[in-house]
Design an enzyme around this catalytic site. Structure first.
Site, mmCIF file in Angstrom:
data_model
loop_
_atom_site.group_PDB
_atom_site.id
_atom_site.type_symbol
_atom_site.label_atom_id
_atom_site.label_comp_id
_atom_site.label_asym_id
_atom_site.label_seq_id
_atom_site.Cartn_x
_atom_site.Cartn_y
_atom_site.Cartn_z
ATOM 1 N N ARG A 242 -45.502 -15.434 -33.693
ATOM 2 C CA ARG A 242 -44.207 -15.300 -33.030
ATOM 3 C C ARG A 242 -43.242 -16.343 -33.602
ATOM 4 O O ARG A 242 -43.646 -17.474 -33.889
ATOM 5 C CB ARG A 242 -44.348 -15.471 -31.520
ATOM 6 C CG ARG A 242 -45.153 -14.352 -30.861
ATOM 7 C CD ARG A 242 -45.322 -14.582 -29.361
ATOM 8 N NE ARG A 242 -46.051 -13.483 -28.743
ATOM 9 C CZ ARG A 242 -47.390 -13.414 -28.648
ATOM 10 N NH1 ARG A 242 -48.124 -14.402 -29.145
ATOM 11 N NH2 ARG A 242 -47.972 -12.380 -28.079
ATOM 12 N N LYS A 267 -47.001 -17.207 -24.558
ATOM 13 C CA LYS A 267 -47.012 -16.238 -23.452
ATOM 14 C C LYS A 267 -48.186 -16.442 -22.502
ATOM 15 O O LYS A 267 -48.048 -16.275 -21.293
ATOM 16 C CB LYS A 267 -47.030 -14.807 -23.998
ATOM 17 C CG LYS A 267 -45.691 -14.323 -24.519
ATOM 18 C CD LYS A 267 -45.717 -12.819 -24.740
ATOM 19 C CE LYS A 267 -44.320 -12.303 -25.091
ATOM 20 N NZ LYS A 267 -44.302 -10.827 -25.233
ATOM 21 N N HIS A 330 -39.035 -11.824 -35.774
ATOM 22 C CA HIS A 330 -40.147 -11.218 -35.045
ATOM 23 C C HIS A 330 -40.686 -9.994 -35.786
ATOM 24 O O HIS A 330 -41.825 -9.568 -35.572
ATOM 25 C CB HIS A 330 -39.682 -10.805 -33.641
ATOM 26 C CG HIS A 330 -40.791 -10.782 -32.631
ATOM 27 N ND1 HIS A 330 -41.742 -9.803 -32.590
ATOM 28 C CD2 HIS A 330 -41.085 -11.629 -31.620
ATOM 29 C CE1 HIS A 330 -42.579 -10.034 -31.586
ATOM 30 N NE2 HIS A 330 -42.204 -11.141 -30.993
ATOM 31 N N ARG A 333 -44.210 -9.539 -37.647
ATOM 32 C CA ARG A 333 -45.425 -9.157 -36.924
ATOM 33 C C ARG A 333 -45.657 -7.649 -37.017
ATOM 34 O O ARG A 333 -46.774 -7.188 -37.274
ATOM 35 C CB ARG A 333 -45.329 -9.606 -35.463
ATOM 36 C CG ARG A 333 -45.403 -11.117 -35.324
ATOM 37 C CD ARG A 333 -45.027 -11.601 -33.936
ATOM 38 N NE ARG A 333 -45.932 -11.168 -32.881
ATOM 39 C CZ ARG A 333 -47.122 -11.679 -32.646
ATOM 40 N NH1 ARG A 333 -47.608 -12.639 -33.425
ATOM 41 N NH2 ARG A 333 -47.860 -11.253 -31.635
ATOM 42 N N HIS A 357 -52.820 -10.745 -29.170
ATOM 43 C CA HIS A 357 -52.570 -9.766 -28.112
ATOM 44 C C HIS A 357 -53.817 -9.622 -27.255
ATOM 45 O O HIS A 357 -54.940 -9.787 -27.738
ATOM 46 C CB HIS A 357 -52.206 -8.409 -28.706
ATOM 47 C CG HIS A 357 -50.824 -8.362 -29.265
ATOM 48 N ND1 HIS A 357 -50.363 -7.341 -30.061
ATOM 49 C CD2 HIS A 357 -49.781 -9.221 -29.146
ATOM 50 C CE1 HIS A 357 -49.111 -7.570 -30.405
ATOM 51 N NE2 HIS A 357 -48.735 -8.705 -29.855
ATOM 52 N N TYR A 367 -59.141 -11.893 -24.434
ATOM 53 C CA TYR A 367 -58.826 -12.541 -25.713
ATOM 54 C C TYR A 367 -59.789 -13.706 -25.915
ATOM 55 O O TYR A 367 -60.107 -14.446 -25.003
ATOM 56 C CB TYR A 367 -57.400 -13.071 -25.737
ATOM 57 C CG TYR A 367 -57.128 -13.904 -26.981
ATOM 58 C CD1 TYR A 367 -56.998 -13.294 -28.225
ATOM 59 C CD2 TYR A 367 -57.061 -15.284 -26.911
ATOM 60 C CE1 TYR A 367 -56.797 -14.047 -29.366
ATOM 61 C CE2 TYR A 367 -56.862 -16.050 -28.044
ATOM 62 C CZ TYR A 367 -56.726 -15.413 -29.270
ATOM 63 O OH TYR A 367 -56.532 -16.163 -30.401
#
Length: 403
Positions: A242, A267, A330, A333, A357, A367
């Site tokens: 990011r 995030k 961005h 990505r 993600h 994750y």
């Protein structure tokens, strides 16, 4: 004798406070500074008490007498007017503390250190512009679903549907904070699900064809800007993290000997591991000579701060790219996600893990920073080699799934 308005108006201060008496406990104190304060002396529970009735001339003689008479009625009913006033003040204070604006500002202040500074500023601005003028003074428990919907529709009607949904979510979080702190009983926002149509998906502009990527890479090579910004541009396609995570990268997170970069995902606040291809390590070693003694890999004009969030997009525009329709910071990505899968045939779950993600597996694990690590290391090397061949104009043969 009863006071007259003329006598009160013409009363002069002296070296000591002077009292001028009216009837039935009402009097006025003239202070040495010239202030004139109304007081009512009364007895309650075998105790003599004083009640403040305001300041002359804001409170006239007539109004002071009316306040005295109201207090006398309370005494006749068995109530202490002083205690009643304290209770009223406490109720007003509680109402003020429990109003939406006060609670929301407290929620924003409490979470300020856990979010990006720009996110805090933007959320506060949305509240001040779109919510507080209509809901701010209302007590939390008095705000209904229609009240919130009215605010959301006002935003939606000006064409800001995405903002309307964002505000709904933020109002809901403020209510959940209030519930947790005993200042509200329920959140009215879940009742509004579907009341505002879903916004159309907005995707970041990205280049996803090998031919266009080759042109972009050559344009980056030819970029004539600062060494720091050019280094960030060179690394952006290789790392495809990011933009905020790239520009705020800190040297403490890098182990160039192990070819690894570790940092917290903004995030999810989970640790992420980025395997570094030799090409990326070479760029970082070169940059380390300039910024390695500082905290940030890409410092801004102020060496103590990270590079501006607008720097990458500004550089892309200088290179002739439209950051609304062609490529953004961005967009690297989406470039990697598309080409890694379609051209290099890398498994989607490996790519998604490298993108940090959430990808639930059979065991429900969303994750894991080390999952598919060997495959991701191989993928990052192949990706860097592939980009190098694209930039050089060589024919690129798709790499098989065995990679």
């Amino acid at each position: 004798m009863s006071l007259t308005d003329t006598a009160v108006r013409n009363a002069k201060p002296s070296e000591k406070p002077v009292k001028m008496y009216d009837e039935r406990g009402l009097f006025i104190i003239i202070t040495p500074a010239g202030g004139k304060w109304w007081r009512f002396r009364y007895s309650f529970g075998d105790k003599e008490k004083l009640l403040s009735l305001g300041v002359y001339p804001d409170v006239s003689l007539k109004e002071a007498r009316e306040k005295r008479d109201e207090a006398r009625k309370l005494i006749a009913q068995g109530a202490d007017p002083g205690a009643e006033r304290k209770a009223d003040k406490a109720a007003v204070a509680a109402l003020t503390e429990n109003c939406f604006e006060a609670v929301c500002r407290k929620w924003l202040a409490d979470r300020k250190d856990t979010v990006e500074p720009s996110q805090h500023v933007k959320t506060l601005a949305r509240m001040e512009n779109d919510v507080f003028p209509w809901l701010g003074a209302k007590a939390m428990n008095e705000i209904s679903s229609p009240d919130v919907l009215s605010v959301l529709r006002r935003i939606d009607e000006r064409g800001a549907r995405y903002t309307a949904h964002r505000v709904r979510s933020e109002i809901s979080r403020a209510f959940r904070y209030a519930i947790a702190n005993g200042k509200a009983e329920r959140d009215p926002c879940p009742d509004l699900k579907g009341a505002i149509p879903a916004p159309k998906a907005e995707h970041f502009a990205a280049i996803t064809t090998p031919k266009e990527v080759a042109g972009l890479l050559r344009a980056i090579d030819a970029f004539q800007g600062t060494f720091v910004v050019k280094s960030a541009l060179l690394l952006a396609p290789l790392l495809f993290v990011r933009p905020g995570e790239l520009r705020k990268a800190e040297w403490s997170g890098f182990d160039l000997d192990k070819a690894e970069w570790r940092y917290l995902v903004t995030k999810t606040k989970t640790e992420h591991l980025v395997p570094l291809a030799p090409q990326a390590v070479a760029i970082l070693r070169d940059l380390h000579a300039l910024t390695g003694a500082r905290r940030y890999v890409f410092p801004g004009r102020d060496p103590q701060k990270a590079m501006s969030e607008a720097a990458i997009n500004a550089a892309l525009r200088r290179m002739g790219y439209d950051t609304k329709t062609e490529i953004t910071g961005h967009g690297f990505r989406a470039m990697a996600r598309t080409i890694l899968h379609e051209e290099l045939h890398i498994r989607p779950e490996v790519i998604e893990h490298q993108l940090a993600h959430a990808v639930p597996d059979a065991l429900g694990t969303a994750y894991n920073r080390t999952k598919f690590l060997k495959e991701r290391q191989t993928m990052m090397h192949q990706w860097a080699d592939y980009l190098g061949k694209l930039k050089a104009g060589a024919a690129v043969v798709a790499i098989t799934r065995a990679a």
